[in-house]
Design a protein around this motif. Structure first.
Motif, mmCIF file in Angstrom:
data_model
loop_
_atom_site.group_PDB
_atom_site.id
_atom_site.type_symbol
_atom_site.label_atom_id
_atom_site.label_comp_id
_atom_site.label_asym_id
_atom_site.label_seq_id
_atom_site.Cartn_x
_atom_site.Cartn_y
_atom_site.Cartn_z
ATOM 1 N N GLN A 209 14.952 -12.073 3.559
ATOM 2 C CA GLN A 209 13.885 -12.889 2.996
ATOM 3 C C GLN A 209 13.692 -12.540 1.529
ATOM 4 N N ASN A 298 5.022 0.038 12.065
ATOM 5 C CA ASN A 298 5.507 -1.309 12.358
ATOM 6 C C ASN A 298 6.366 -1.808 11.194
ATOM 7 N N LYS A 300 7.089 -4.768 9.969
ATOM 8 C CA LYS A 300 6.497 -5.747 9.052
ATOM 9 C C LYS A 300 5.479 -5.086 8.127
ATOM 10 N N GLU A 301 4.682 -4.189 8.675
ATOM 11 C CA GLU A 301 3.682 -3.509 7.857
ATOM 12 C C GLU A 301 4.341 -2.601 6.814
ATOM 13 N N ASP A 304 5.770 -4.933 4.139
ATOM 14 C CA ASP A 304 4.701 -5.479 3.292
ATOM 15 C C ASP A 304 4.214 -4.446 2.277
#
Length: 316
Positions: A209, A298, A300-301, A304
């Motif tokens: 991404q 996690n 994704k965390e 981010d």
């Protein structure tokens, strides 16, 4: 400073590098191991590393690497190579703590001189470049030269990373003159990939991404995906660099899941982002343009948070 100075009055030597050994780690540790075996046969020398990638097993005495980490009598000298801190020694850290003397050779900017004697130069292309400096050139055999060349090739991305200096190129040239098969070393250890490695690379690229208006790219590989493609962490080498090669990208982030559920984060920068600073904030380290850390949490965390760190630097 020369390696011989550290070997004075020594009978038992331990050599170790960082966990999940890469080309520079394997090359530097084997170069020193082969040097001591040839020029100091009276010494007892042992090399402690986690299992190395198969691509490096052609190097002289790679079969002598001890990955058992069994209890040992204290060594007279422990030589740590390509390690930014003692935690990166993994299971070999117990030998480090017990040794009568310790010596560290490294080029990570995050290194805090954790040994008794230290040879730390962050501007060097690789630890192997520093090993070359520590050994008298006339004592570098073809087998030692191959080990050093492997490390330089891998930490410079075949001489394309910014850490490559004129001195690096001169050293590589002198190693080539020693009769090593330099083109085969580059092809077999850097470019050649198995079918499974190419498939997981493709998956990582497909799943990647873009963030921050295309200035940051990231991808995550899970344990399930690694099992699906029948690959191990050592087979993921090169993915983060391929992500960084994307046009207009300033920073690349690659996460893969460890067996215990934590994530190994690897970062690469095109120059504007100091990834060592970011990874050090997560307990890792490295260089301005290449760094990593192991992070709990996690995926994704984690991602981010790292993206926000990149954004802060780009806004400066």
């Amino acid at each position: 400073m020369k390696l011989e100075e550290q070997l004075y009055d020594v009978k038992r030597v331990a050599i170790a590098g960082h966990v999940k050994p890469d080309g520079d780690c394997v090359g530097s540790t084997l170069a020193v191991y082969n040097y001591i075996r040839k020029y100091h046969p009276e010494m007892e020398v042992e090399l402690h590393l986690e299992p190395i990638p198969n691509i490096f097993k052609f190097l002289a005495n790679a079969d002598k690497i001890d990955s058992s980490y069994i209890e040992k009598e204290p060594y007279d000298l422990f030589i740590a190579l390509d390690c930014g801190d003692e935690k990166r020694l993994g299971n070999a850290v117990k030998y480090f703590h017990a040794a009568k003397r310790t010596f560290c050779v490294d080029h990570h900017i995050s290194n805090q001189n954790f040994a008794d004697a230290n040879y730390i130069f962050p501007e060097a292309s690789s630890t192997c470049e520093l090993v070359y400096e520590l050994i008298d050139e006339e004592k570098i055999t073809k087998e030692i030269a191959e080990c050093i060349y492997v490390g330089i090739v891998h930490d410079t991305g075949v001489f394309q990373y910014s850490c490559t200096s004129a001195k690096t190129m001169n050293i590589a040239g002198r190693l080539m003159e020693m009769g090593i098969d330099f083109s085969r070393i580059v092809d077999k250890t850097y470019y050649e990939k198995t079918y499974e490695q190419n498939r997981i690379l493709g998956q990582a690229l497909v799943d990647s991404q873009l963030f921050l208006d295309g200035k940051c790219i990231a991808s995550i590989v899970t344990k399930e995906e690694m099992e699906k493609y029948q690959v191990l962490p050592k087979h993921l080498e090169g993915i983060v660099q391929q992500l960084r090669a994307t046009k207009d990208v300033e920073a690349a982030i690659f996460l893969y899941e460890n067996e215990d559920g934590s994530f190994k984060a690897s970062m690469r920068s095109s120059g504007k982002v100091d990834v060592a600073v970011i990874m050090m904030s997560y307990g890792g380290g490295g260089h301005i343009r290449a760094a990593g850390a192991t992070i709990e949490g996690n995926a994704k965390e984690i991602l981010d948070g790292i993206v926000k760190d990149v954004e802060k630097q780009l806004l400066k």
